[in-house]
Design a protein around this motif. Structure first.
Motif, PDB file in Angstrom:
ATOM      1  N   SER A  58      49.267  31.248  28.216  1.00  0.00           N
ATOM      2  CA  SER A  58      47.846  31.313  27.878  1.00  0.00           C
ATOM      3  C   SER A  58      47.206  29.976  28.216  1.00  0.00           C
ATOM      4  O   SER A  58      47.716  28.923  27.827  1.00  0.00           O
ATOM      5  CB  SER A  58      47.653  31.622  26.394  1.00  0.00           C
ATOM      6  OG  SER A  58      46.286  31.528  26.036  1.00  0.00           O
ATOM      7  N   ALA A 113      41.982  42.801  33.446  1.00  0.00           N
ATOM      8  CA  ALA A 113      43.436  42.695  33.442  1.00  0.00           C
ATOM      9  C   ALA A 113      44.018  43.587  34.533  1.00  0.00           C
ATOM     10  O   ALA A 113      43.576  44.726  34.714  1.00  0.00           O
ATOM     11  CB  ALA A 113      43.996  43.080  32.075  1.00  0.00           C
ATOM     12  N   PHE A 152      45.282  49.253  26.574  1.00  0.00           N
ATOM     13  CA  PHE A 152      46.163  48.973  27.704  1.00  0.00           C
ATOM     14  C   PHE A 152      46.998  50.175  28.138  1.00  0.00           C
ATOM     15  O   PHE A 152      47.847  50.043  29.027  1.00  0.00           O
ATOM     16  CB  PHE A 152      47.103  47.809  27.354  1.00  0.00           C
ATOM     17  CG  PHE A 152      46.438  46.471  27.371  1.00  0.00           C
ATOM     18  CD1 PHE A 152      46.381  45.721  28.536  1.00  0.00           C
ATOM     19  CD2 PHE A 152      45.861  45.958  26.223  1.00  0.00           C
ATOM     20  CE1 PHE A 152      45.766  44.479  28.553  1.00  0.00           C
ATOM     21  CE2 PHE A 152      45.244  44.719  26.230  1.00  0.00           C
ATOM     22  CZ  PHE A 152      45.195  43.974  27.401  1.00  0.00           C
ATOM     23  N   THR A 164      48.458  31.330  36.361  1.00  0.00           N
ATOM     24  CA  THR A 164      47.479  31.676  35.319  1.00  0.00           C
ATOM     25  C   THR A 164      46.305  30.717  35.339  1.00  0.00           C
ATOM     26  O   THR A 164      45.149  31.126  35.175  1.00  0.00           O
ATOM     27  CB  THR A 164      48.157  31.661  33.939  1.00  0.00           C
ATOM     28  OG1 THR A 164      49.354  32.443  33.988  1.00  0.00           O
ATOM     29  CG2 THR A 164      47.241  32.262  32.878  1.00  0.00           C
ATOM     30  N   ILE A 171      51.219  41.817  32.824  1.00  0.00           N
ATOM     31  CA  ILE A 171      49.781  42.058  32.989  1.00  0.00           C
ATOM     32  C   ILE A 171      49.095  40.695  33.033  1.00  0.00           C
ATOM     33  O   ILE A 171      49.241  39.890  32.105  1.00  0.00           O
ATOM     34  CB  ILE A 171      49.196  42.898  31.842  1.00  0.00           C
ATOM     35  CG1 ILE A 171      49.869  44.276  31.791  1.00  0.00           C
ATOM     36  CG2 ILE A 171      47.684  43.043  31.996  1.00  0.00           C
ATOM     37  CD1 ILE A 171      49.470  45.100  30.583  1.00  0.00           C
ATOM     38  N   LEU A 172      48.384  40.434  34.128  1.00  0.00           N
ATOM     39  CA  LEU A 172      47.632  39.185  34.264  1.00  0.00           C
ATOM     40  C   LEU A 172      46.172  39.457  33.913  1.00  0.00           C
ATOM     41  O   LEU A 172      45.545  40.345  34.504  1.00  0.00           O
ATOM     42  CB  LEU A 172      47.747  38.650  35.688  1.00  0.00           C
ATOM     43  CG  LEU A 172      47.050  37.314  35.986  1.00  0.00           C
ATOM     44  CD1 LEU A 172      47.627  36.201  35.131  1.00  0.00           C
ATOM     45  CD2 LEU A 172      47.161  36.972  37.462  1.00  0.00           C
ATOM     46  N   GLY A 173      45.644  38.717  32.942  1.00  0.00           N
ATOM     47  CA  GLY A 173      44.284  38.975  32.484  1.00  0.00           C
ATOM     48  C   GLY A 173      43.449  37.715  32.377  1.00  0.00           C
ATOM     49  O   GLY A 173      43.968  36.608  32.201  1.00  0.00           O
ATOM     50  N   SER A 198      42.653  32.666  30.323  1.00  0.00           N
ATOM     51  CA  SER A 198      43.509  33.480  31.183  1.00  0.00           C
ATOM     52  C   SER A 198      44.872  33.575  30.513  1.00  0.00           C
ATOM     53  O   SER A 198      45.316  32.632  29.863  1.00  0.00           O
ATOM     54  CB  SER A 198      43.621  32.862  32.578  1.00  0.00           C
ATOM     55  OG  SER A 198      44.439  33.648  33.411  1.00  0.00           O
ATOM     56  N   TYR A 199      45.533  34.723  30.680  1.00  0.00           N
ATOM     57  CA  TYR A 199      46.807  34.924  29.986  1.00  0.00           C
ATOM     58  C   TYR A 199      47.712  35.833  30.816  1.00  0.00           C
ATOM     59  O   TYR A 199      47.270  36.531  31.734  1.00  0.00           O
ATOM     60  CB  TYR A 199      46.570  35.557  28.610  1.00  0.00           C
ATOM     61  CG  TYR A 199      45.885  36.901  28.682  1.00  0.00           C
ATOM     62  CD1 TYR A 199      46.624  38.077  28.800  1.00  0.00           C
ATOM     63  CD2 TYR A 199      44.496  36.994  28.646  1.00  0.00           C
ATOM     64  CE1 TYR A 199      45.994  39.316  28.893  1.00  0.00           C
ATOM     65  CE2 TYR A 199      43.863  38.217  28.739  1.00  0.00           C
ATOM     66  CZ  TYR A 199      44.614  39.371  28.858  1.00  0.00           C
ATOM     67  OH  TYR A 199      43.997  40.577  28.965  1.00  0.00           O
ATOM     68  N   THR A 236      48.370  38.490  41.091  1.00  0.00           N
ATOM     69  CA  THR A 236      49.361  39.401  40.510  1.00  0.00           C
ATOM     70  C   THR A 236      50.525  39.612  41.475  1.00  0.00           C
ATOM     71  O   THR A 236      51.677  39.751  41.056  1.00  0.00           O
ATOM     72  CB  THR A 236      48.734  40.761  40.155  1.00  0.00           C
ATOM     73  OG1 THR A 236      48.167  41.359  41.326  1.00  0.00           O
ATOM     74  CG2 THR A 236      47.648  40.600  39.098  1.00  0.00           C
ATOM     75  N   MET A 294      36.625  41.215  29.628  1.00  0.00           N
ATOM     76  CA  MET A 294      37.996  40.956  30.041  1.00  0.00           C
ATOM     77  C   MET A 294      38.319  41.782  31.282  1.00  0.00           C
ATOM     78  O   MET A 294      37.802  42.884  31.478  1.00  0.00           O
ATOM     79  CB  MET A 294      38.976  41.313  28.926  1.00  0.00           C
ATOM     80  CG  MET A 294      40.439  41.034  29.278  1.00  0.00           C
ATOM     81  SD  MET A 294      41.557  41.350  27.888  1.00  0.00           S
ATOM     82  CE  MET A 294      41.400  43.125  27.732  1.00  0.00           C
TER      83      MET A 294
END
Length: 474
Positions: free
Chosen positions: A196, A253, A216, A167, A265-267, A179-180, A289, A251
């Protein structure tokens, strides 16, 4: 291109040589006039002294200005030439009148023009080189970060430590502010922010989203990329809900698909409304990811292995079923990639007598010590197991029979040496071994194990404390 002399007949149109000749003769006239002034009274010729003085002054002034013009122009050319030599920005030179100085000025002008063109061209190359170097640095940084994460994975670091590292890297390489990682457990439907990072991003840890979440829904149900930026704006209602929930202006994701569903989910996000995510940003996040998918899959497999009984309770080595299944897998891999795979079967010599004579506690102590000696004699990629009361097996991928024969012989010698100082000859324990290799001794686990038992029987028939891998070889 050098220009021709002016054709107006003026003095300025003539060459520098001509001007210097004229100024020379004008200067010569002065002493002649003085001579005339001194000589004429003696020959009784009377000329007004005023006329002579005026003529002398006019001649002197004319000669001075002609010489001054020549040297002024030479001085200007010299000054500009010095600027060029020192790398300064020289101004254009006047090329008229077109005498030698004018021709030199014209040549310097051409030289300066060529230098400017070359400098502009070099500047263009410099900008391209800078851009190329910048791209190389970005790629090197990307590979470096990937290697760092891969190193954590191979070292068996904790899953949360690896996910946090991924992350953080995604935050850095997409030039984002936060980033989360949204994550859901195997039997859950709601995603929660597990990791996070970023300045002031702690509030994201309280966010939860589900498959019915408008923002989402596409990512969760259809495994689609989600982007909100200057080029991908949301409707006003969705935009307000997004900003209220995530407190971000933009954003990106990416869902992580594993075992038939989106598991995480990587965002990344920014508070810049004009921010635009590039194709390179998407590619970088996609790579991360994939690493998250590997980490989650590894964690799933580790948990599954831990739930299974794969370890022998006494020695801590793998048990028989695990060794059998692992042997099957390694044989398949060795056949596929045409690589060697060897197998050693050890048995403690006269173990029944040991158990009867010294009791089960001392017999267990012997087994533990033998297990430790075998385990300490092989590499980390090898697998050691206890597959019977007094039987130990070692699976050695990427090694052929001759290599493993030497390893097995070294282990038997090490075990015999460990009890060689015992005064009681009955306490000098040893092992025998049979060595096999796929595919020469078998094409599957059953055949390889059966062959190893046959060779082990030959070793024990020879009195024990020996290794048999090749018939006729002790």
């Amino acid at each position: 291109m050098i220009k021709k002399n002016d054709e107006n007949g003026s003095l300025g149109a003539h060459s520098l040589r001509y001007k210097l000749v004229v100024s020379f003769f004008l200067v010569v006239v002065l002493p002649l006039l003085v001579c005339v002034y001194l000589v004429l009274p003696r020959v009784d010729l009377k000329i007004d002294i005023t006329v002579i003085l005026i003529a002398s002054v006019l001649v002197a002034i004319a000669g001075f200005f002609i010489i001054k013009e020549v040297f002024d122009r030479v001085a200007i050319v010299t000054q500009e030439a010095k600027k060029i030599a020192l790398g300064g920005d020289a101004h254009g030179l006047e090329t008229k009148p077109m005498d030698e100085v004018g021709e030199l000025s014209d040549a310097l002008n051409i030289l300066m023009q060529n230098m400017r063109e070359n400098m502009n061209e070099l500047s263009g190359y410099g900008e391209k080189t800078t851009q190329i170097n910048f791209e190389i640095q970005k790629r090197v940084m990307m590979f470096s970060n990937l290697l760092q994460v891969s190193s954590l994975i191979t070292q068996g670091a904790k899953i949360d430590d690896i996910l946090k590292a991924i992350t953080e890297k995604s935050l850095l390489l997409t030039y984002s502010e936060v980033s989360y990682l949204l994550y859901r457990a195997e039997k859950e439907e709601i995603f929660s922010v597990r990791i996070s990072v970023g300045a002031g991003g702690e509030y994201l840890l309280n966010i939860k989203v589900g498959s019915e979440d408008d923002l989402f829904a596409g990512a969760i149900k259809n495994n689609k990329l989600l982007i909100v930026d200057a080029n991908n704006a949301l409707a006003q209602k969705e935009s307000l809900a997004f900003q209220e929930k995530f407190k971000l202006k933009s954003m990106m994701a990416l869902p992580i698909w594993l075992r038939g569903r989106v598991v995480a989910i990587l965002g990344v996000g920014n508070n810049d409304k004009s921010f635009v995510y590039t194709k390179e940003d998407i590619e970088r996040l996609d790579i991360f990811t994939k690493q998250v998918a590997i980490v989650i899959e590894n964690n799933f497999l580790v948990n599954r292995v831990e739930k299974l009984e794969v370890k022998d309770a006494l020695t801590g080595l793998y048990n028989g079923p695990f060794m059998y299944n692992r042997l099957q897998e390694e044989i398949k891999r060795s056949i596929t990639y045409q690589r060697p795979c060897a197998y050693i079967l050890f048995e403690v010599d006269n173990f029944k007598k040991i158990n009867q004579k010294f009791g089960s506690l001392q017999a267990e102590g012997v087994l533990k010590r033998i297990a430790a000696l075998i385990k300490g004699s092989v590499t980390d990629i090898d697998h050691v197991g206890r597959i019977g009361d007094s039987e130990f097996a070692v699976l050695l991928p990427e090694k052929n029979k001759r290599q493993v024969q030497l390893i097995a012989e070294g282990i038997t010698k090490k075990i015999a040496l460990a009890w060689s100082q015992e005064r009681d000859i009955n306490k000098r324990f040893s092992v025998s071994a049979g060595v096999t290799e796929n595919p020469f001794d078998g094409m599957n686990a059953d055949e390889l194990t059966a062959k190893a038992r046959d060779l082990l029987a030959i070793a024990k028939g020879r009195g024990g404390n020996c290794v048999v891998g090749f018939i006729g070889k002790v």
